[in-house]
Motif scaffolding. Structure first.
Motif, PDB file in Angstrom:
ATOM      1  N   VAL A 127       0.844  -1.195   0.000  1.00  0.00           N
ATOM      2  CA  VAL A 127       0.000   0.000   0.000  1.00  0.00           C
ATOM      3  C   VAL A 127       0.881   1.247   0.000  1.00  0.00           C
ATOM      4  O   VAL A 127       0.607   2.225  -0.690  1.00  0.00           O
ATOM      5  CB  VAL A 127      -0.961  -0.016   1.204  1.00  0.00           C
ATOM      6  CG1 VAL A 127      -1.799   1.265   1.238  1.00  0.00           C
ATOM      7  CG2 VAL A 127      -1.874  -1.242   1.144  1.00  0.00           C
ATOM      8  N   VAL A 128       1.974   1.204   0.787  1.00  0.00           N
ATOM      9  CA  VAL A 128       2.937   2.309   0.799  1.00  0.00           C
ATOM     10  C   VAL A 128       3.497   2.529  -0.610  1.00  0.00           C
ATOM     11  O   VAL A 128       3.602   3.662  -1.086  1.00  0.00           O
ATOM     12  CB  VAL A 128       4.079   2.018   1.797  1.00  0.00           C
ATOM     13  CG1 VAL A 128       5.192   3.056   1.668  1.00  0.00           C
ATOM     14  CG2 VAL A 128       3.551   1.975   3.223  1.00  0.00           C
ATOM     15  N   LEU A 129       3.837   1.444  -1.288  1.00  0.00           N
ATOM     16  CA  LEU A 129       4.351   1.524  -2.658  1.00  0.00           C
ATOM     17  C   LEU A 129       3.339   2.183  -3.586  1.00  0.00           C
ATOM     18  O   LEU A 129       3.681   3.057  -4.392  1.00  0.00           O
ATOM     19  CB  LEU A 129       4.697   0.114  -3.137  1.00  0.00           C
ATOM     20  CG  LEU A 129       4.964  -0.095  -4.632  1.00  0.00           C
ATOM     21  CD1 LEU A 129       6.066   0.820  -5.135  1.00  0.00           C
ATOM     22  CD2 LEU A 129       5.315  -1.570  -4.889  1.00  0.00           C
ATOM     23  N   ARG A 130       2.087   1.793  -3.494  1.00  0.00           N
ATOM     24  CA  ARG A 130       1.061   2.380  -4.353  1.00  0.00           C
ATOM     25  C   ARG A 130       0.876   3.870  -4.078  1.00  0.00           C
ATOM     26  O   ARG A 130       0.707   4.666  -5.007  1.00  0.00           O
ATOM     27  CB  ARG A 130      -0.265   1.645  -4.157  1.00  0.00           C
ATOM     28  CG  ARG A 130      -0.287   0.235  -4.720  1.00  0.00           C
ATOM     29  CD  ARG A 130      -1.621  -0.430  -4.461  1.00  0.00           C
ATOM     30  NE  ARG A 130      -2.708   0.268  -5.121  1.00  0.00           N
ATOM     31  CZ  ARG A 130      -3.978   0.228  -4.713  1.00  0.00           C
ATOM     32  NH1 ARG A 130      -4.305  -0.464  -3.624  1.00  0.00           N
ATOM     33  NH2 ARG A 130      -4.906   0.879  -5.365  1.00  0.00           N
ATOM     34  N   LEU A 131       0.935   4.271  -2.817  1.00  0.00           N
ATOM     35  CA  LEU A 131       0.821   5.688  -2.477  1.00  0.00           C
ATOM     36  C   LEU A 131       1.980   6.483  -3.069  1.00  0.00           C
ATOM     37  O   LEU A 131       1.792   7.592  -3.585  1.00  0.00           O
ATOM     38  CB  LEU A 131       0.791   5.860  -0.955  1.00  0.00           C
ATOM     39  CG  LEU A 131      -0.491   5.415  -0.246  1.00  0.00           C
ATOM     40  CD1 LEU A 131      -0.259   5.342   1.258  1.00  0.00           C
ATOM     41  CD2 LEU A 131      -1.643   6.355  -0.555  1.00  0.00           C
TER      42      LEU A 131
END
Length: 268
Positions: A127-131
């Motif tokens: 999720v951090v990567l997508r953000l």
């Protein structure tokens, strides 16, 4: 409105009606254009045939133990692999973790002179990567974006824990609840923001990301590891250090366009 209805109006009223319709169409076109342009900075995708360093992003709580196994395997096949420590114990705002990831990416690119990085996000790290890619310019710096058992659509465990308050469920936990504002916003448009090639791997045995299909990512090369290795039993904590999954990640990070590997990876 039909031509006959327009013809029945006075010239002044006809001009007024046509003007309103034109303004409405322009407004709709503007909304569509905003969706197409995207939510983050303009993206200049990097070359896919030049793999750079691999950054591994841990999940909630910030444990790096399993990712260190994956990093060692990637290094054994000649990749420069680095685990990105989670600041603040890995339980704080995921948006702030995305900002931290962006700073690490810039530092690595400056230090190595590489044209891009590959990023593997495990669990909440996905999720951090997508953000980072969606909002912080990562689309112009990341070649491959791989998520491992990430709660892209939340996990019911976080939803349950959030009902007990912040002491039981700190900020990142609350953001991983299925109905959180962060996930609702992140999933409202393109689940795979432009720039990198996306791969989403997940395990049907997951008891942390519930349901396990929350690991699916629309627009990615997306599959449960059991679709390749039907007899593989792997729970959430062991995903990054399971040999068959490591082989799938290595395949996803290769110079060629990623595809679902064959059963040969299951014997690792």
């Amino acid at each position: 409105m039909t031509a006959r209805m327009l013809a029945s109006l006075s010239p002044q009223r006809r001009r007024l009606v046509v003007g309103v319709v034109v303004l409405a169409l322009v407004a709709v076109a503007g909304i569509v254009a905003a969706v197409v342009v995207g939510r983050g900075p303009t993206v200049d995708p990097v070359a896919q045939d030049r793999p750079g360093p691999v950054l591994l992003v841990p999940g909630f709580g910030g444990s790096t133990t399993a990712l260190e196994v994956l990093a060692a395997d990637l290094e054994s096949v000649g990749r420069d692999a680095r685990v990105v420590p989670a600041t603040g114990g890995g339980t704080g705002d995921l948006r702030e973790r995305a900002e931290d990831l962006g700073r690490v990416v810039d530092d690595v690119l400056d230090a190595t002179g590489a044209p891009s990085v590959d990023i593997v996000g495990y669990s909440a790290g996905g999720v951090v990567l997508r953000l980072y890619v969606a909002d912080l310019g990562g689309g112009s710096k990341v070649r491959r974006a791989v998520t491992l058992s990430s709660p892209h659509h939340g996990t019911d465990l976080a939803g349950l824990a959030s009902s007990f308050g912040s002491e039981t469920c700190p900020e990142a936990c609350q953001q991983l609840a299925p109905d959180s504002d962060l996930l609702r916003d992140l999933n409202a448009g393109d689940e795979t923001p432009p720039g990198p090639v996306w791969v989403a791997l997940w395990t049907a045995d997951d008891k942390t990301v519930v349901p396990p299909t929350s690991g699916e990512l629309e627009g990615a090369l997306d599959y449960p590891v059991q679709s390749v290795c039907p007899d593989l039993v792997v729970g959430h904590p062991d995903v990054p250090r399971t040999p068959a999954v490591i082989a799938m990640v290595e395949s996803a990070l290769g110079p060629a366009a990623p595809t679902r590997p064959g059963s040969e990876v299951c014997s690792g």
